[in-house]
Design a protein around this motif. Structure first.
Motif, short mmCIF file in Angstrom:
data_model
loop_
_atom_site.label_atom_id
_atom_site.label_comp_id
_atom_site.label_asym_id
_atom_site.label_seq_id
_atom_site.Cartn_x
_atom_site.Cartn_y
_atom_site.Cartn_z
N ASP A 141 0.85 -1.19 0.00
CA ASP A 141 0.00 0.00 0.00
C ASP A 141 0.89 1.24 0.00
OD1 ASP A 141 -1.80 2.04 0.39
OD2 ASP A 141 -2.87 1.04 2.03
N ARG A 167 -0.35 4.32 -0.90
CA ARG A 167 -1.24 5.47 -1.01
C ARG A 167 -0.74 6.68 -0.23
NH1 ARG A 167 -6.83 2.67 0.32
NH2 ARG A 167 -5.42 1.54 1.69
N LEU A 187 -0.83 -0.73 -4.53
CA LEU A 187 -1.94 0.22 -4.49
C LEU A 187 -1.36 1.62 -4.29
CD1 LEU A 187 -5.08 0.51 -4.30
CD2 LEU A 187 -4.81 0.24 -1.84
N PHE A 188 -1.76 2.57 -5.15
CA PHE A 188 -1.27 3.94 -5.01
C PHE A 188 -2.34 4.94 -5.44
CE2 PHE A 188 0.06 2.54 -9.21
CZ PHE A 188 -0.23 3.62 -10.04
N GLU A 189 -2.18 6.20 -5.03
CA GLU A 189 -3.13 7.25 -5.39
C GLU A 189 -2.95 7.66 -6.84
OE1 GLU A 189 -3.38 10.58 -2.75
OE2 GLU A 189 -3.30 9.29 -0.98
N SER A 213 -10.08 7.26 -6.18
CA SER A 213 -8.79 7.95 -6.03
C SER A 213 -7.58 7.02 -6.04
CB SER A 213 -8.79 8.76 -4.73
OG SER A 213 -8.97 7.90 -3.62
N ASP A 214 -7.78 5.72 -6.14
CA ASP A 214 -6.67 4.77 -6.05
C ASP A 214 -6.59 3.88 -7.27
OD1 ASP A 214 -6.12 5.71 -3.43
OD2 ASP A 214 -7.61 4.34 -2.61
N TRP A 215 -5.36 3.45 -7.57
CA TRP A 215 -5.07 2.58 -8.70
C TRP A 215 -4.28 1.38 -8.19
CZ3 TRP A 215 -7.00 3.90 -13.42
CH2 TRP A 215 -6.63 3.10 -14.49
N THR A 216 -4.46 0.25 -8.83
CA THR A 216 -3.72 -0.96 -8.48
C THR A 216 -2.99 -1.49 -9.70
OG1 THR A 216 -5.39 -1.58 -6.83
CG2 THR A 216 -3.93 -3.32 -7.59
#
Length: 75
Positions: free
Chosen positions: A5, A7, A32-34, A64-67
């Motif tokens: 994670d 984020r 997982l990041f913004e 708001s997040d992308w994987t």
């Protein structure tokens, strides 16, 4: 497989590089990041390729997040 994670990361690509370097050959990482202004999504594809990993999947997690799912191929 390892879930990461990022984020709250202040420097997404430096932190991602650290996790890639620590991963074993053949290990799958789910990151997982913004999204931000979406440029990080596009930059992540090139970054993964430049760090000798294979991009297995990329998807929007929520608003708001992308994987991204990557596999470390070589040293």
């Amino acid at each position: 497989m390892k879930r990461i994670d990022l984020r709250k990361s202040k420097d997404l690509f430096a932190d991602l590089k650290t996790h890639i370097d620590d991963a074993k050959i053949g290990e799958v990482l789910v990151i997982l990041f913004e999204i931000g202004d979406f440029s990080n999504v596009e930059k992540s594809y090139k970054f993964v390729y430049d760090n000798e990993c294979k991009l297995l999947n990329s998807l929007k997690f929520n608003q708001s997040d992308w994987t991204i799912v990557i596999k470390k191929d070589t040293l």
